[in-house]
Design an enzyme around this catalytic site. Structure first.
Site, PDB file in Angstrom:
ATOM      1  N   ASP A  97       0.836  -1.196   0.000  1.00  0.00           N
ATOM      2  CA  ASP A  97       0.000   0.000   0.000  1.00  0.00           C
ATOM      3  C   ASP A  97       0.877   1.255   0.000  1.00  0.00           C
ATOM      4  O   ASP A  97       2.071   1.209   0.314  1.00  0.00           O
ATOM      5  CB  ASP A  97      -0.875  -0.042   1.264  1.00  0.00           C
ATOM      6  CG  ASP A  97      -2.159   0.756   1.131  1.00  0.00           C
ATOM      7  OD1 ASP A  97      -2.292   1.534   0.178  1.00  0.00           O
ATOM      8  OD2 ASP A  97      -3.039   0.607   2.017  1.00  0.00           O
ATOM      9  N   ASP A 116     -10.720   2.149  -3.296  1.00  0.00           N
ATOM     10  CA  ASP A 116     -11.275   1.897  -1.965  1.00  0.00           C
ATOM     11  C   ASP A 116     -12.794   1.897  -2.005  1.00  0.00           C
ATOM     12  O   ASP A 116     -13.442   1.565  -1.021  1.00  0.00           O
ATOM     13  CB  ASP A 116     -10.787   2.959  -0.971  1.00  0.00           C
ATOM     14  CG  ASP A 116      -9.448   2.564  -0.377  1.00  0.00           C
ATOM     15  OD1 ASP A 116      -9.042   1.403  -0.557  1.00  0.00           O
ATOM     16  OD2 ASP A 116      -8.807   3.424   0.263  1.00  0.00           O
TER      17      ASP A 116
HETATM   18  C1  DGJ Z   1      -5.814   1.958   1.810  1.00  0.00           C
HETATM   19  C2  DGJ Z   1      -6.187   0.704   1.069  1.00  0.00           C
HETATM   20  O1  DGJ Z   1      -6.690   0.998  -0.195  1.00  0.00           O
HETATM   21  C3  DGJ Z   1      -7.178  -0.081   1.902  1.00  0.00           C
HETATM   22  O2  DGJ Z   1      -7.604  -1.214   1.194  1.00  0.00           O
HETATM   23  C4  DGJ Z   1      -6.545  -0.453   3.193  1.00  0.00           C
HETATM   24  O3  DGJ Z   1      -5.488  -1.334   2.975  1.00  0.00           O
HETATM   25  C5  DGJ Z   1      -6.079   0.805   3.923  1.00  0.00           C
HETATM   26  N1  DGJ Z   1      -5.250   1.623   3.096  1.00  0.00           N
HETATM   27  C6  DGJ Z   1      -5.315   0.428   5.168  1.00  0.00           C
HETATM   28  O4  DGJ Z   1      -4.751   1.498   5.788  1.00  0.00           O
END
Ligand code: DGJ
Length: 742
Positions: A477, A547
């Site tokens: 990430d 997301d």
């Molecule tokens: C952003 C990601 O897109 C989410 O899926 C998740 O992993 C969060 N960060 C966690 O902080």
């Protein structure tokens, strides 16, 4: 096939259905002559329009600037009289910025040159690809520039990049280094781009190209949620199946710039490369600089053909992972299920329930390390938090494995929280401008991974965790943009290299980790889909799309993403309702159909799901296993766009042998008093007969849908006449139809 036609004095780059032609004007200036449908004739040098041109310098030196300002340049230079946007700019030791790159020979090789440290297309066998190297030189500066054009025998794409060699005895500062340019006559073009925001990535936008500049860019140190490194020039009114389309897509994950400039003579210049804002590269004598690749695609039969060209190129010549063609495990990720509030027991509860339903891998998301109880702390402290992960990581992974499931883990390796042991020990490891307090974003700083010792430390920490248990998947990430650009490592005249060096450092870290753990399934992610780009695909065969897991919002996001990317690359999960981002309720069934157009998985607490929804999971898992190859390896056809019509979405994937296809239909809004719709299928063999069945998610089997489908119908009838789909009575209802050769 690439040829230099001596008599005609042109380079002819032919792909399966296209030709790209470069000529040398006045024996000196590489010019763009043609890009479009494949030309059967070789004697097409007249397309250079140079013979009649009044301003060719050898004929009319007094008006050289008029020549420079109107000639279709192959690689426009800065500062000597082409006043349109240029591709390359420099500053020499004395501060002068003009340069002139003149033709200095060529080479045609039957390979694909390797670009050190960059993601790139590749050929598996010699002879599968050919490359034209066009040598240009500025004798005064001692700068050699090589334009590279690679074609693959099975593709209509032309892959371009540029190498700059300093052959002088002084440093040359490169202040702009784009990767590709196409100078064309305007054809009433429309510009297609992908734009958005967090949770709303890659929405398609089309606008007429007016006089002046238009385009997309990022200065965020990542590809970004806001823009995508893609330009599509479409002849007016082009649609999925008709019209001319020129695509330009950049294999890079940092600051980029994609520009279209329509000028006074009604020509259009389309260009792509590293963003020159804040960019300088000090090229020492004897050194080279390589630009990332830009992939150009021409389609004379609409957007869909361009899409399928990109899909095939990326599947065959960009994604390297051993998982490329393998079925990915159906995963369940605990992020939306628990956020930071989890421990071993909770994760094992989820895993136990999941394993009974057919889910194959548990992914432990953010919150398992250091003091990470919320998003205010602990990034950089890559040590297992044993208060949460009681019994340790190995115990948890072993227990998950005992259930017959694989285990995956989340990292955000590029970051450091001010409240972390790492920061307390190394406050100077964050990117910052000395004397200024760097700005926070999600309460975190960015590590200066351009420094070897920092990169080495993080790679070691990640590798330590990966070797401590049987971990088979990593989600990488990246949750903030770069700002306050300053590195302790770089002298003042190299500070402009920081953003590009940062991107190279990300590539280097992923490369090293994958070298140590070649069987890891890597999924990139950046606050959702801010680093969904072809660069990351070179390292990870899948990327988290957004997301926003709402199935209806995903229709738009996945439509824009699938414009360029094979469905096998798009991270897509079924999540809980009301959806955490938009609060919408969508039937569990529809959520499954939409997630099928991606890697497929779950993002919910399965122990809290209603019995009714839970009962559908085994059927959804069956659906995935049954159709996954068809979805991810087939040809993609867009049938209807909810983003455009506001009511329904439909797309198909068709197997390469055209024996089988899948149609996904989602009715987002039930339009009052509309009882049925005609959907015209695409991509089938007109002379074959097909039977159509509907997938039943409860049983996991195909079943008869409408009575007329019980008899075989020809591909021609299905494509010209279409099929009738009855109103699905209700909003957000989905349907999956399996079309099989009778
Ligand atoms: C952003 C990601 O897109 C989410 O899926 C998740 O992993 C969060 N960060 C966690 O902080």
């Amino acid at each position: 096939m690439i040829r230099f036609l001596e008599k005609e004095n042109i380079f002819k780059i032919d792909t399966v259905t296209t030709s790209y032609i470069i000529g040398i004007a006045d024996g000196k200036y590489p010019g763009h002559a043609y890009y479009g449908r494949r030309l059967p004739d070789d004697d097409v040098s007249y397309l250079m329009r140079i013979n009649e041109a009044p301003f060719v310098p050898s004929k009319n030196g007094r008006d050289k600037l008029s020549f420079l300002d109107c000639f279709p340049m192959e690689y426009p230079v800065h500062g000597i009289g082409d006043f349109r946007e240029d591709c390359i700019a420099v500053r020499n030791r004395d501060g002068y910025s003009g340069l002139e790159l003149l033709y200095d020979g060529y080479e045609i090789t039957n390979d694909k040159p390797h670009l050190d440290g960059l993601p790139q297309t590749f050929a598996s066998d010699t002879g599968e690809s050919e490359t034209l190297k066009l040598y240009l030189k500025d004798e005064i500066l001692g700068l050699k520039v090589t334009l590279l054009y690679t074609v693959f025998e099975d593709s209509d794409a032309v892959v371009r990049s540029v190498i700059m060699d300093n052959e002088s005895s002084d440093p040359i500062y490169i202040t702009k280094a784009l990767s590709a340019c196409i100078d064309m006559d305007n054809k009433d073009f429309e510009l297609m781009t992908l734009n958005g925001s967090w949770a709303r990535e890659r929405h398609i936008q089309r606008n007429p190209v007016g006089i002046g500049f238009a385009g997309v860019s990022s200065v965020r140190g990542e590809t970004s949620h806001q823009h995508h490194p893609f330009l599509g020039l479409l002849s007016k009114g082009a649609d999925d199946d008709h019209g001319e389309v020129y695509g330009m897509h950049f294999i890079y994950s940092g600051n980029f710039k994609g520009l279209v400039y329509r000028g006074q003579f009604d020509n259009v210049r389309m260009m792509m490369g590293i963003n020159d804002e804040d960019f300088t590269w000090k090229l020492e004598p004897g050194n080279s600089f390589m630009t990332p690749e830009a992939v150009t695609v021409y389609s004379g039969s609409g957007i869909g053909k361009m899409t399928r060209t990109y899909h095939d190129l990326y599947r065959n010549h960009l994604i390297r992972s051993p998982y490329k063609d393998k079925k990915r495990p159906i995963l369940i990720n605990n992020w939306e299920a628990t956020y930071f509030d989890f421990n071993t027991d909770k994760l094992l509860d989820i895993a136990r329930e999941s394993s009974k339903l057919g889910i194959e891998m548990l992914v432990m998301d953010d919150g398992w390390f250091g003091n990470r109880y919320d998003d205010n702390r602990a990034l950089g402290d890559w040590f297992v938090n044993e208060e949460k992960i009681k019994g340790g990581l190995k115990y948890l992974v072993d227990e998950v494995n005992k259930l017959g499931m694989k285990f995956g883990i989340w990292f955000e390796p590029e970051m450091i929280s001010p409240d972390s042991d790492l920061y307390r020990e190394h406050p100077d490891w964050a990117i910052a401008i000395p004397g200024r307090t760097a700005g926070l974003c999600r309460n975190q700083y960015v590590l200066d991974i351009t420094r070897d010792e920092i990169r080495d430390y993080i790679v070691e920490r990640v590798c330590d965790i990966l070797s401590s248990a049987n971990i088979e998947y990593v989600k990488w990430d990246m949750n903030r943009q770069l700002a306050d650009l300053g590195s302790k490592n770089l002298p003042f005249d190299r500070m402009g290299e920081l953003s590009h060096r940062y991107t190279l450092a990300v590539y280097d870290m992923q490369e090293r980790i994958l070298e140590r753990f070649p069987d890891i399934l890597l999924e990139n992610c950046s606050g959702g889909g801010a680093r969904f780009d072809p660069g990351m695909l070179y390292y990870s065969p899948q990327i988290w799309c957004s997301d926003d897991t709402d199935a209806i919002e995903r229709l738009k996001i996945q439509e824009g993403t699938a414009l360029l990317y094979p469905l096998s690359t798009m991270g897509a999960h079924v999540s809980v309702c009301p959806n955490h981002t938009v609060g919408r309720n969508t039937p569990f069934e529809t959520r499954g159909y939409v997630a099928l157009a991606g890697t497929f998985g779950y993002e919910l607490d399965v122990t809290k799901l209603s019995d009714e929804d839970k009962a559908m999971i085994p059927g959804q898992c069956k659906m995935y296993h049954k159709y996954r190859d068809l979805v991810t390896m087939g040809d993609y056809y867009r049938i209807a766009s909810y983003s455009g019509n506001g009511y329904f979405d439909a797309y198909m994937t068709v197997s390469k042998d055209r024996k089988e296809a899948l149609l996904t239909f989602v009715q987002v809004m039930n339009r009052p008093n509309v009882h049925s719709r005609i959907i015209r299928l695409k991509g089938l063999d007109p002379d074959e007969k097909y039977l159509i069945k509907k997938f039943n998610m409860e049983t996991g089997e195909d079943e008869v849908y409408l009575s007329y489908m019980e008899k075989p119908l020809s591909g021609e009838t299905l494509m010209s006449g279409g099929i009738v789909i009855e109103n699905l009575w209700g909003d957000n209802r989905g349907l999956l139809l399996h079309i099989v050769k009778a």
